[in-house]
Motif scaffolding. Structure first.
Motif, mmCIF file in Angstrom:
data_model
loop_
_atom_site.group_PDB
_atom_site.id
_atom_site.type_symbol
_atom_site.label_atom_id
_atom_site.label_comp_id
_atom_site.label_asym_id
_atom_site.label_seq_id
_atom_site.Cartn_x
_atom_site.Cartn_y
_atom_site.Cartn_z
ATOM 1 N N MET A 1 -10.826 2.145 -1.796
ATOM 2 C CA MET A 1 -11.651 1.009 -1.361
ATOM 3 C C MET A 1 -10.846 0.008 -0.546
ATOM 4 N N TYR A 2 -9.628 -0.366 -1.007
ATOM 5 C CA TYR A 2 -8.898 -1.350 -0.197
ATOM 6 C C TYR A 2 -8.361 -0.720 1.094
ATOM 7 N N SER A 3 -8.164 0.609 1.118
ATOM 8 C CA SER A 3 -7.779 1.261 2.372
ATOM 9 C C SER A 3 -8.916 1.206 3.382
ATOM 10 N N ALA B 1 0.827 -1.207 0.000
ATOM 11 C CA ALA B 1 0.000 0.000 0.000
ATOM 12 C C ALA B 1 0.863 1.260 0.000
ATOM 13 N N LEU B 2 1.957 1.237 0.752
ATOM 14 C CA LEU B 2 2.876 2.376 0.749
ATOM 15 C C LEU B 2 3.516 2.555 -0.624
ATOM 16 N N THR B 3 3.889 1.447 -1.251
ATOM 17 C CA THR B 3 4.467 1.524 -2.598
ATOM 18 C C THR B 3 3.480 2.130 -3.587
ATOM 19 N N ASN B 4 2.226 1.695 -3.513
ATOM 20 C CA ASN B 4 1.201 2.249 -4.403
ATOM 21 C C ASN B 4 0.991 3.740 -4.152
ATOM 22 N N ALA B 5 1.027 4.154 -2.881
ATOM 23 C CA ALA B 5 0.830 5.564 -2.552
ATOM 24 C C ALA B 5 1.935 6.438 -3.132
ATOM 25 N N TYR C 1 -1.076 6.558 4.429
ATOM 26 C CA TYR C 1 -0.663 6.309 3.044
ATOM 27 C C TYR C 1 -1.652 6.944 2.061
ATOM 28 N N LEU C 2 -2.939 6.809 2.372
ATOM 29 C CA LEU C 2 -3.968 7.372 1.493
ATOM 30 C C LEU C 2 -3.871 8.897 1.448
#
Length: 471
Positions: free
Chosen positions: A398-400, A340-344, A413-414
């Motif tokens: 949504m996944y957050s 999730a951090l990588t995606n952010a 992260y979001l």
């Protein structure tokens, strides 16, 4: 729309199978990864120091000779998953052998019985073949040996903490227990008898062969001032290199799947023959966001969950986590947080990908334009892909919301991702990209309408997560 959505579903199923097959292939190619804090001196199911005390100051040579034949046997993370729950070893099969290092265990109550096993129970003295180890009809002892061996060779894990307290998972940062330059060799290593090179190697001389000429096995394991000449951890290091190579291959494989998902989503959306550009972009956004949710939520859960009633389904529900206990947090939840951090970080930067492509196109093709039209096409700025941006944002949102009860870090992260979108998109739109077409707000409406469903799923998952006692 029914046909295109069906085609998209078929592609997602095929992608699901491909990723599951690739994941199981990786698990069958690498050795099991231990949680060292669960197999130390106070391990409930596996006590490594009491069976193979590789950190012993007096009996290290014997411990190495004892464990090496087990480590030589080929096992895998997938094969050993039968004896591991939530990433930790859980099998009663090794309890009768606790105390084998000191010749005092249930299976071998005295030194004579233990020595007799060492002479003929591990390696057949007549043929030199492996005799089956502790448990001849199972690989549970070989799996246990590989776990203990990995914890010994992993230099990032402190052996003195095997008594408990260190919850760090084996992270595979390299082995060979190197010592600082100028450090003296231990007295045990210095006083160990030197084995002549012409004499036969003892059973279990090491997974990678005999020590160098004129050195004892214990001397070969001992750290040296300027370098480490041991070969005992070579198999660990080879497996580490293989694991890193397979990890890179999986990243490339995932990247190719994501690129193909984007192309297929746009192609299927165009096949629906929408009446407006906004309808086209909305369809693309919807398909991409669903794909992201499947790849980030459904696929990892299906691959890591251990559901016995559903284990007959090929490739899925045969993982290592039965519940959302603390080992699930150390394993799955930690990896999900990192992803999730990588995606952010990555998703906002992707707004510049068309800009980079445009600059490269200018650099390599503008000197070859023969007409003004070709030059105009080359210098035309790239279009802003609102559908991709909205799909990334909707999927992350949504996944957050889904996993925020289990992984609260997804909220920072979001927020970081939203700030990144705000800054980088403004710079890209104002300086480098073409003026976007007029939209009717349907994409924004889709994102907003997906939030209530995500909130309802959030509460459902929160009730389940906080209902677990082992937290």
């Amino acid at each position: 729309k029914i046909c295109t959505n069906g085609a998209m579903l078929v592609f997602l199923v095929l992608q699901f199978i491909a990723v599951a097959y690739a994941t199981r292939g990786v698990e069958s190619a690498i050795n099991p990864e231990p949680q060292c804090s669960y197999i130390g001196a106070d391990g409930d199911f596996l006590n490594c120091p009491s069976i193979w005390d590789l950190d012993s100051e007096t009996d290290q040579q014997r411990a190495v000779a004892d464990i090496a034949p087990f480590v030589k046997q080929s096992v895998s993370q997938l094969l050993c998953s039968e004896y591991m729950v939530n990433g930790a070893f859980e099998s009663f099969a090794m309890l009768p052998y606790s105390g084998f290092a000191t010749n005092n265990c249930t299976a071998f109550p005295d030194a004579a019985a233990a020595d007799a096993f060492r002479e003929g129970g591990v390696v057949d003295p007549s043929t030199g073949a492996y005799a089956g180890g502790f448990v001849t009809d199972s690989v549970v002892d070989e799996c246990a040996a590989h776990l203990c061996y990995a914890c010994f060779c992993d230099e990032s894990y402190v052996a003195e903490k095997q008594g408990g307290g260190d919850e760090r998972r084996f992270d595979g940062k390299g082995g060979k227990k190197k010592q600082q330059e100028g450090a003296p060799v231990s007295d045990d290593a210095a006083n160990a008898p030197v084995r002549d090179a012409s004499s036969p190697a003892p059973n279990g001389a090491g997974p990678s062969g005999a020590p160098p000429e004129g050195r004892s096995l214990l001397q070969d394991l001992a750290p040296e001032p300027a370098y480490d000449a041991s070969t005992f951890c070579d198999e660990y290091d080879d497996d580490l290199r293989k694991s890193n190579a397979l990890a890179v291959a999986m990243i490339v494989f995932t990247l190719l799947i994501n690129i193909s998902l984007k192309g297929i989503s746009r192609g299927l959306s165009a096949a629906e023959r929408p009446h407006s550009f906004t309808e086209l972009e909305k369809s693309v956004c919807r398909k991409m966001s669903y794909s992201l949710m499947i790849n980030m939520v459904a696929l990892p859960l299906a691959l890591t969950a251990d559901v016995s009633k559903l284990s007959n389904i090929p490739f899925v529900f045969d993982g290592s986590h039965r519940d959302t206990d603390r080992r699930w947090y150390q394993g799955y939840s930690n990896k999900f947080s990192q992803l999730a951090l990588t995606n952010a970080i990555v998703y906002p930067i992707t707004s510049y990908a068309p800009v980079f492509k445009w600059f490269l196109k200018l650099l390599f093709t503008r000197n070859y334009a023969k007409t003004q039209y070709q030059l105009n096409v080359i210098y035309a700025p790239p279009q802003y892909d609102l559908a991709q941006r909205a799909a990334c944002f909707a999927g992350c949102l949504m996944y957050s919301l889904l996993f925020s009860s289990a992984v609260p870090l997804v909220y920072p992260y979001l927020c970081f991702m939203c700030v990144g979108f705000l800054i980088l998109d403004r710079v890209a739109l104002n300086r480098f990209m073409a003026t976007p077409p007029r939209y009717r707000g349907k994409i924004c409406a889709y994102v907003i309408h997906s939030v209530p469903a995500a909130v309802a799923a959030h509460f459902a998952i929160a009730v389940y997560v906080f209902g677990t006692r082992d937290l």
